[in-house]
Design an enzyme around this catalytic site. Sequence first.
Site, short mmCIF file in Angstrom:
data_model
loop_
_atom_site.label_atom_id
_atom_site.label_comp_id
_atom_site.label_asym_id
_atom_site.label_seq_id
_atom_site.Cartn_x
_atom_site.Cartn_y
_atom_site.Cartn_z
N TYR A 1 0.82 -1.21 0.00
CA TYR A 1 0.00 0.00 0.00
C TYR A 1 0.86 1.26 0.00
CZ TYR A 1 -4.57 2.24 0.78
OH TYR A 1 -5.74 2.96 0.65
N LYS B 1 -3.67 8.12 3.47
CA LYS B 1 -4.90 7.83 4.21
C LYS B 1 -4.81 8.33 5.65
CE LYS B 1 -7.63 5.86 1.18
NZ LYS B 1 -8.67 6.69 0.55
#
Length: 256
Positions: free
Chosen positions: A155, A162
């Site tokens: 990720y 995020k």
Amino acid sequence: MSGILDGKRILVTGVLMESSIAFHTAKLAQEQGAEIILTAFPRPTLTERIARKLPRPTKVIELDVTNAEHLARLESVVREELGGLDGVVHSIGFAPQDALGGNFLNTPFESVATAMHVSAYSLKSLTMACLPLMGDGGGSVVGLTFDAQFAWPQYDWMGPAKAALEATSRYLARDLGKQNIRCNLISAGPIGSMAAKSIPGFSELADVWNHRSPLEWNMSDPEPAGRGVVALLSDWFPMTTGEIVHVDGGLHAIGA
Ligand SMILES: NC(=O)c1ccc[n+]([C@@H]2O[C@H](COP(=O)([O-])OP(=O)(O)OC[C@H]3O[C@@H](n4cnc5c(N)ncnc54)[C@H](O)[C@@H]3O)[C@@H](O)[C@H]2O)c1
């Protein structure tokens, strides 16, 4: 039949494919009585094609959330169409290829900056662009995150993006509470959308759910996340803001 969004006017970003969380959110919102308006990136024609699969026709506005002109004209177009807004859905995420897939230690700042701009700062830009449309009754802003408390395989810089999105949501909740505007996020488990497919090795990340999720997780079903968004848009979370609700099969609660 009455729905939990009866009479509400909702702007939904992020409808790209039928696999988009935003598509399911838009569909459920219409089914629950909302009038909706969609924004489109990169091209309105793509979103218009998918929008034909919604229960009712809806206007589509072009919006690159990093484009100041697009943001500035949003208010007048939405006002003309719906008169105002009661809710805004931020379902937007992007990171360049060199910011994903195991390249964390070598990603140049330009790519990190793009990820942050599109995926985190845009929650503030979009909310501010829509602020004049939310009247005395206030409103509900809902975004989508992928649990930023942990470092995940592949990720990479979407993780810090995020984390920034989650913090941005809390600060928006702080600053907009007086106007009765709530700002919350759904933290979704992995879904096989376009955004997910652009992450090299995404299946390795998704596989964590096969082993550890208490509820059986279906990666090809974006509807549970859409249901969570609709619930937060509704009047059934009237005193909730700055919150992150997990729609992840319960994985966040499991240590090993
Ligand atoms: N798919 C997952 O596994 C997953 C899990 C948790 C959270 N999320 C989040 O859910 C949200 C929606 O993603 P999705 O999975 O439905 O994928 P998706 O690819 O269908 O949606 C991503 C959207 O971002 C939009 N976008 C990208 N750059 C933009 C820009 N500059 N301006 C405006 N819009 C832009 C795209 O047009 C697209 O509609 C994202 O925030 C994503 O990070 C996804």
